[in-house]
Design a protein around this motif. Structure first.
Motif, short mmCIF file in Angstrom:
data_model
loop_
_atom_site.label_atom_id
_atom_site.label_comp_id
_atom_site.label_asym_id
_atom_site.label_seq_id
_atom_site.Cartn_x
_atom_site.Cartn_y
_atom_site.Cartn_z
N THR A 192 0.81 -1.22 0.00
CA THR A 192 0.00 0.00 0.00
C THR A 192 0.84 1.27 0.00
OG1 THR A 192 -0.13 -0.16 2.42
CG2 THR A 192 -1.95 -1.10 1.15
N ILE A 193 2.09 1.17 0.49
CA ILE A 193 2.95 2.36 0.51
C ILE A 193 3.24 2.84 -0.91
CG2 ILE A 193 5.16 1.17 0.47
CD1 ILE A 193 6.17 3.18 2.54
N LYS A 219 11.27 5.75 -7.36
CA LYS A 219 12.35 6.59 -7.85
C LYS A 219 12.62 7.79 -6.94
CE LYS A 219 11.64 5.52 -12.76
NZ LYS A 219 11.26 6.06 -14.10
N SER A 220 11.61 8.35 -6.35
CA SER A 220 11.79 9.57 -5.57
C SER A 220 12.21 9.34 -4.13
CB SER A 220 10.50 10.40 -5.59
OG SER A 220 9.43 9.67 -5.01
N THR A 221 11.92 8.16 -3.56
CA THR A 221 12.20 7.92 -2.14
C THR A 221 13.23 6.83 -1.88
OG1 THR A 221 10.44 6.26 -1.90
CG2 THR A 221 9.83 8.57 -1.59
N GLY A 222 13.42 5.93 -2.84
CA GLY A 222 14.34 4.82 -2.62
C GLY A 222 13.72 3.66 -1.86
N PRO A 237 9.41 -3.64 3.39
CA PRO A 237 10.21 -2.71 2.54
C PRO A 237 11.69 -2.71 2.89
CG PRO A 237 9.15 -1.48 4.29
CD PRO A 237 8.68 -2.90 4.44
N TYR A 238 12.47 -2.24 1.91
CA TYR A 238 13.90 -1.99 2.08
C TYR A 238 14.13 -0.52 1.72
CZ TYR A 238 13.68 -7.05 1.32
OH TYR A 238 13.34 -8.37 1.37
N ARG A 239 15.07 0.09 2.37
CA ARG A 239 15.35 1.49 2.09
C ARG A 239 16.69 1.62 1.36
NH1 ARG A 239 13.36 6.31 2.85
NH2 ARG A 239 14.67 8.13 3.25
N GLU A 278 26.88 0.33 -5.19
CA GLU A 278 26.60 -1.11 -5.23
C GLU A 278 25.80 -1.49 -4.00
OE1 GLU A 278 28.89 -5.42 -5.76
OE2 GLU A 278 29.99 -3.54 -6.07
N VAL A 279 24.81 -2.35 -4.20
CA VAL A 279 23.90 -2.75 -3.14
C VAL A 279 24.13 -4.21 -2.79
CG1 VAL A 279 21.46 -2.98 -2.48
CG2 VAL A 279 22.19 -1.10 -3.98
N ASP A 280 24.13 -4.52 -1.51
CA ASP A 280 24.25 -5.91 -1.08
C ASP A 280 22.99 -6.67 -1.53
OD1 ASP A 280 23.54 -8.07 1.20
OD2 ASP A 280 25.71 -7.90 0.99
N GLY A 281 23.19 -7.75 -2.29
CA GLY A 281 22.07 -8.46 -2.87
C GLY A 281 21.18 -9.18 -1.89
N GLU A 282 21.70 -9.46 -0.67
CA GLU A 282 20.91 -10.18 0.33
C GLU A 282 20.14 -9.23 1.24
OE1 GLU A 282 20.48 -13.40 0.34
OE2 GLU A 282 21.84 -13.68 -1.35
#
Length: 407
Positions: A192-193, A219-222, A237-239, A278-282
């Motif tokens: 819903t977010i 796109k605007s908040t991540g 969610p993930y930020r 780079e983002v940690d995939g886990e």
């Protein structure tokens, strides 16, 4: 130069050139022109293959390896949607015009997460996911009519979410089509977010083919979520927000080689900078910055530097974060202005694990013969890993490739 059989050497002539000399010559030949060379003899075919695979040394990548092409389709948004196709080959540094047999467009062409092209109408849904889009799959439309959904192909399943246009429909509705059973299924609705941003305009998506998961980021908040088609459910969610004092106005995600999730951040509403993390995939935590676009290239995306750029800005206005698009595949990131003839910047991420980036500007030749100020003209961009087998199949199916300009 057009790809034809007129300039091929005979097998007797080919015996005069061989070994390292032949491979060295092929290193400087555009990929599309290497296809006829593989027909000459077995030794030439082997030399072509070796030239594309060897030469790295010390565990380094082959400098002459095949790299993802940037595909640009310029289309009239009005029926019958006449379309021209161009491709940029970064290995050969050339633009190629692709002449294709006409196809029946059921609606305007759209792209999603690099390789997927699709067309959606109230009664039908067509998609193509091979590298050069030689084959189109026509299936019945999803149950809910949508005008701006996110669409992704995860394994043998097609996910379509959000983008509804009827107030009576759930704006977060998710449907999944199984290419093997040929059936649509309803899935858990989007979180819903994401209610206010449930469309491709406001969401960036990426697909991890090895884990068979789709990732969505606002796109605007991540704010990000993942979707697992095997259980038809969302996680998060993930930020995805780097630790930085800069204001990130827009962001994009995509997977590079070895399942490396890359976060592209546009700094400031006036595009002060563009950075890569780079983002940690886990854990989906942003853990290191790997590159920043040089200032002169950032300005190249904004400043009028030619009559063509002035014409583009007269028609479409000064670029804003929302006019920027990103396509990512292997270790190449294409960052571009989405309007006809817009600026293109290419970033190559080092394959040695260091995260080092090399940046370059690519002269956009795709719109050189297009009336940029026609409001009915639109562009669709994506990237594909195009190999010799793909080009060979395309040539056998009546496609023609014309090398136009050096990028």
């Amino acid at each position: 130069m057009a790809v034809t059989g007129d300039n091929l050497l005979t097998p007797e002539d080919s015996n005069q050139i061989h070994g390292d000399i032949l491979e060295s010559i092929f290193n400087h030949v555009p990929l599309v022109d290497l296809v006829p060379a593989t027909y000459v003899s077995k030794s030439w075919k082997l030399a072509v293959s070796t030239s594309l695979q060897g030469g790295g040394g010390g565990g380094r990548r082959c400098p002459n390896r095949i790299k993802p092409w940037l595909l640009i389709y310029t289309q009239n948004t009005r029926f019958p949607h006449s379309t021209t196709a161009h491709a940029y080959d970064p290995r050969s540094h050339v633009w190629i015009e692709i002449h294709e047999p006409s196809i029946k467009f059921i609606s305007a062409l759209r792209s999603s997460h690099s390789t997927l092209l699709y067309m959606l109408s109230p009664s039908s849904f067509s998609l193509s996911y091979d590298p050069l889009h030689l084959t189109w799959h026509h299936i019945k439309a999803p149950h809910i009519w949508r005008i701006d959904p996110i669409v992704a192909m995860v394994g043998k399943r097609v996910i379509i979410a959000g983008g509804t246009c009827d107030f009576e429909d759930d704006p977060l509705a998710v449907e999944m089509y199984d290419l093997e059973t040929c059936k649509w299924e309803m899935c858990e609705s989007m979180p819903t977010i994401l209610r206010e941003s449930a469309s491709s305009t406001w969401l960036s998506i990426a697909v991890n083919s090895n884990k068979n998961k789709m990732y969505v980021v606002e796109k605007s908040t991540g704010v990000a979520y993942s979707f697992d088609p095997s259980i038809k459910a969302w996680q998060g969610p993930y930020r995805l927000r780097p630790q930085t004092t800069s204001t990130i106005s827009h962001c994009f995600i995509g997977f590079a080689k070895h399942d490396r999730l890359i976060f592209v951040g546009i700094i400031g509403d006036d595009i002060k900078s563009i950075k890569l993390w780079e983002v940690d995939g886990e854990s989906l935590e942003v853990f290191r910055e790997i590159g920043e676009m040089p200032k002169q290239l950032v300005e190249r995306m904004k400043v009028v530097s030619s009559e063509d750029d002035a014409e583009i800005m007269t028609c479409f206005g000064i670029p804003t974060p929302s006019s920027i698009g990103v396509s990512l595949m292997d270790d190449l990131v294409y960052i571009y202005i989405s309007s006809v003839g817009g600026a293109i910047i290419m970033c190559e991420i080092s394959g040695d694990g260091s995260g080092a980036c090399s940046w370059t500007s690519v002269k956009n030749m795709s719109g050189i013969d297009v009336d940029r100020c026609k409001v009915t003209q639109g562009t669709v961009l994506g990237c594909s890993m195009v190999g010799l087998d793909d080009l060979d199949k395309a040539l056998r199916e009546s496609r023609k490739f014309q090398v136009k300009e050096t990028g």
